[in-house]
Scaffold this motif. Structure first.
Motif, PDB file in Angstrom:
ATOM      1  N   THR A  67      -1.516  11.001   7.953  1.00 19.57           N
ATOM      2  CA  THR A  67      -1.074  11.381   6.607  1.00 19.57           C
ATOM      3  C   THR A  67      -1.067  12.899   6.440  1.00 19.57           C
ATOM      4  O   THR A  67      -0.179  13.448   5.775  1.00 19.57           O
ATOM      5  CB  THR A  67      -1.953  10.726   5.529  1.00 19.57           C
ATOM      6  N   ARG A  93       2.216  15.170   5.591  1.00 22.85           N
ATOM      7  CA  ARG A  93       2.254  16.143   4.498  1.00 22.85           C
ATOM      8  C   ARG A  93       2.707  17.514   5.014  1.00 22.85           C
ATOM      9  O   ARG A  93       3.509  18.201   4.365  1.00 22.85           O
ATOM     10  CB  ARG A  93       0.879  16.259   3.836  1.00 22.85           C
ATOM     11  N   ARG A 134      -1.404   3.369   6.066  1.00 23.63           N
ATOM     12  CA  ARG A 134      -0.890   4.728   5.897  1.00 23.63           C
ATOM     13  C   ARG A 134      -0.241   4.916   4.530  1.00 23.63           C
ATOM     14  O   ARG A 134      -0.328   5.994   3.945  1.00 23.63           O
ATOM     15  CB  ARG A 134       0.063   5.064   7.046  1.00 23.63           C
ATOM     16  N   ILE A 135       0.378   3.872   4.013  1.00 23.46           N
ATOM     17  CA  ILE A 135       0.917   3.964   2.656  1.00 23.46           C
ATOM     18  C   ILE A 135      -0.216   4.179   1.656  1.00 23.46           C
ATOM     19  O   ILE A 135      -0.114   5.019   0.747  1.00 23.46           O
ATOM     20  CB  ILE A 135       1.716   2.695   2.313  1.00 23.46           C
ATOM     21  N   LYS A 136      -1.289   3.435   1.835  1.00 26.61           N
ATOM     22  CA  LYS A 136      -2.446   3.556   0.933  1.00 26.61           C
ATOM     23  C   LYS A 136      -3.021   4.963   0.972  1.00 26.61           C
ATOM     24  O   LYS A 136      -3.332   5.557  -0.079  1.00 26.61           O
ATOM     25  CB  LYS A 136      -3.511   2.528   1.328  1.00 26.61           C
ATOM     26  N   TRP A 193      -1.419   7.677   1.985  1.00 25.24           N
ATOM     27  CA  TRP A 193      -0.409   8.625   1.541  1.00 25.24           C
ATOM     28  C   TRP A 193      -0.341   8.697   0.013  1.00 25.24           C
ATOM     29  O   TRP A 193      -0.155   9.784  -0.565  1.00 25.24           O
ATOM     30  CB  TRP A 193       0.953   8.224   2.107  1.00 25.24           C
ATOM     31  N   GLU A 194      -0.508   7.570  -0.639  1.00 23.95           N
ATOM     32  CA  GLU A 194      -0.436   7.539  -2.100  1.00 23.95           C
ATOM     33  C   GLU A 194      -1.543   8.359  -2.757  1.00 23.95           C
ATOM     34  O   GLU A 194      -1.427   8.760  -3.914  1.00 23.95           O
ATOM     35  CB  GLU A 194      -0.501   6.092  -2.591  1.00 23.95           C
ATOM     36  N   LYS A 195      -2.608   8.630  -2.021  1.00 22.30           N
ATOM     37  CA  LYS A 195      -3.713   9.434  -2.557  1.00 22.30           C
ATOM     38  C   LYS A 195      -3.395  10.926  -2.545  1.00 22.30           C
ATOM     39  O   LYS A 195      -4.048  11.708  -3.249  1.00 22.30           O
ATOM     40  CB  LYS A 195      -4.990   9.176  -1.754  1.00 22.30           C
ATOM     41  N   SER A 227       0.126  12.172  -2.372  1.00 22.99           N
ATOM     42  CA  SER A 227       1.504  12.504  -2.749  1.00 22.99           C
ATOM     43  C   SER A 227       2.053  11.479  -3.725  1.00 22.99           C
ATOM     44  O   SER A 227       1.760  10.288  -3.630  1.00 22.99           O
ATOM     45  CB  SER A 227       2.395  12.567  -1.500  1.00 22.99           C
ATOM     46  N   SER A 228       2.871  11.951  -4.638  1.00 24.44           N
ATOM     47  CA  SER A 228       3.547  11.056  -5.576  1.00 24.44           C
ATOM     48  C   SER A 228       4.869  10.548  -5.020  1.00 24.44           C
ATOM     49  O   SER A 228       5.487   9.643  -5.587  1.00 24.44           O
ATOM     50  CB  SER A 228       3.807  11.783  -6.907  1.00 24.44           C
ATOM     51  N   ASP A 285       7.232   8.485  -2.582  1.00 29.49           N
ATOM     52  CA  ASP A 285       7.133   7.242  -1.836  1.00 29.49           C
ATOM     53  C   ASP A 285       7.050   7.515  -0.330  1.00 29.49           C
ATOM     54  O   ASP A 285       7.690   8.440   0.185  1.00 29.49           O
ATOM     55  CB  ASP A 285       8.357   6.384  -2.154  1.00 29.49           C
ATOM     56  N   PHE A 286       6.262   6.727   0.359  1.00 27.85           N
ATOM     57  CA  PHE A 286       6.047   6.909   1.803  1.00 27.85           C
ATOM     58  C   PHE A 286       7.369   6.900   2.572  1.00 27.85           C
ATOM     59  O   PHE A 286       7.646   7.801   3.373  1.00 27.85           O
ATOM     60  CB  PHE A 286       5.121   5.796   2.314  1.00 27.85           C
TER      61      PHE A 286
END
Length: 473
Positions: free
Chosen positions: A102, A106, A156-158, A160-162, A164-165, A167-168
């Motif tokens: 992640t 970024r 990784r989606i979980k 990433w959501e922490k 960035s706003s 979408d993955f």
């Protein structure tokens, strides 16, 4: 954590006990997660790498295989780990890897937004994503199941959501669209250059890497093509070491051995990084294929092959039979390759693509595989699915590769392919050599077969007579 002597062995054995233990008691689930967190929760990425290697050295199996139910109690659904518990445990084990991924994403996204991505960034990105596993969104969703994404993708989606706003998947596409257009490397003669078709929805590690490393070692150049130019995706279970002795143990216990996992010699953690980067880091869209630059085409198999390379769908109400249609860029690429009589080498699901095409002989079209002996994956998917070992995005329906090929006129023998999963079958159709095998165990044997048919093709040009009889190497 220290990785020397007994401390390493003790940690490995403790995690092994957690990984193979099964219970339906919620309190046991809590204790399991707490125990694993205490053992590996603070691992650095380097710690995790060393731990995986030590675990494999001790048990010949990656710890993630044990967690994913691939070796323990797979016959009894009641004793498999609940998906939510498995997701939590995989998150604990792979925490440092997920954090690394992640943060890297970024970093690349920031560079994309400032328009500073380089060709080196593209190569690094394209060689990074396949190592995650099934990173791509599933090709198919159903109304009954809101998500069938892989565990590694969801983790990784979980994460990433922490941070960035965005979408993955939108982040991935933004990065990919910011890369400059890649060009096909053409620095070797075509008789030493092979085009590789691989899936962005689930290639099989051994089927791609075992063959590719052998070809590279023999001085051949390779260029990977995907249907839409996105990076290759690899079935994560196929990258996790599961050395053959565990297959023998499974059979001895009355459990079927179905070739899951990678042999130790193909452990991603122990392979030369430069060769993996060369192979997967330069993947490009199939619409960039020029048949005059290549001497053969290799169809890497995998469960995702018929998700985006050639899409299958059930034939009526019978889930064991399927319609199959190549995606547009792949269709164009294959027709060009057939016109130039480039040898075709395929294994597992790969041969199903051959059933989609005709070949023109003396002004008459007929199916490319008609009358040719072809090997393909035996009907193992229903059994694998029933054992809970099939990734969720591949479980919509099962079908038989042999039926697809037989309906196109190929000469297939499922029992023969199942009896020897290393068999190589070859045939010639109006100067076009076809080489096929039934599964990952065939990949190494296809190295010599590939070199043999390329030599025949480019030494004899179009003088090879048309025949419907297969010839065995």
């Amino acid at each position: 954590m220290s990785f020397d002597g007994m401390s390493t062995l003790a940690a490995v054995e403790s995690v092994h006990e957690i990984a193979i233990a099964r219970s339906n008691n919620p309190e046991d689930h809590k204790s399991k997660t707490k125990a694993l967190e205490k053992l590996v929760g603070n691992f650095t990425l380097d710690d995790l790498t060393k731990f995986r290697q030590a675990y494999v050295d001790r048990y010949f199996v990656d710890p993630e295989h044990h967690l994913r139910n691939f070796d323990v109690y797979q016959e009894d659904a009641k004793l498999r780990l609940h998906p939510s518990l498995l997701f939590e445990l995989l998150g604990i084990l792979n925490k440092s890897e997920v954090e690394r991924d992640t943060e890297y994403l970024r970093h690349l996204l920031a560079k994309a937004e400032s328009a500073t991505l380089s060709s080196a960034d593209r190569q690094a990105y394209y060689s990074w994503l396949p190592r995650i596993g099934l990173w791509d969104a599933p090709a198919r969703e159903t109304s009954e199941r809101t998500s069938v994404s892989s565990y590694e993708r969801l983790l990784r989606i979980k994460a990433w959501e922490k941070i960035s706003s965005l979408d993955f998947d939108a982040a991935l596409l933004k990065i990919e669209r910011s890369f400059s257009t890649a060009t096909v490397r053409a620095n070797t003669p075509r008789e030493k250059t092979v085009a590789v078709i691989a899936s962005s929805h689930g290639a099989q590690w051994q089927e791609l890497i075992d063959w590719a490393l052998g070809m590279l070692s023999n001085g051949y150049a390779l260029q990977v093509f995907t249907p839409y130019g996105r990076p290759v995706a690899i079935q994560r279970d196929s990258m996790l070491v599961r050395e053959p002795p565990t297959e023998a143990i499974a059979v001895a216990l009355g459990l079927p051995g179905v070739g899951l996992g990678a042999p130790l010699r193909l452990d991603p953690l122990r392979l030369p990084a430069d060769r993996l980067k060369y192979l997967m880091g330069n993947a490009m869209c199939a619409d960039k294929f020029d048949p005059q630059q290549f001497g053969a085409v290799y169809l890497a198999g995998g469960l995702g092959f018929n998700e985006d390379v050639a899409v299958t769908s059930p034939k009526g109400s019978d889930p064991t039979h399927a319609w199959i249609e190549p995606t547009p860029n792949i269709a164009t690429m294959m027709r060009r390759a057939i016109e130039h009589r480039l040898p075709m080498i395929a294994l597992c699901h790969g041969p199903t693509l051959l059933a989609c095409f005709d070949i023109e002989i003396n002004g008459v079209n007929e199916k490319l595989v008609k009358g040719v002996k072809v090997a393909a994956l035996p009907a193992l998917e229903p059994m694998v699915h029933a054992q809970g070992k099939l990734e969720p995005q591949f479980s919509f329906f099962t079908w038989k590769t042999h039926d697809v090929l037989a309906e196109a006129g190929a000469l297939v023998d499922e029992a023969e392919d199942l009896k020897d999963m290393t068999v190589v079958k070859t045939g010639v159709k109006d100067g076009l050599h076809l080489v096929t095998g039934p599964g990952p165990q065939t990949a190494m044997n296809l190295i010599g077969a590939t070199m043999s048919v390329m030599k025949k093709r480019w030494e004899s040009s179009y003088t090879i007579p048309y025949t419907t009889n297969a010839r065995f190497l």
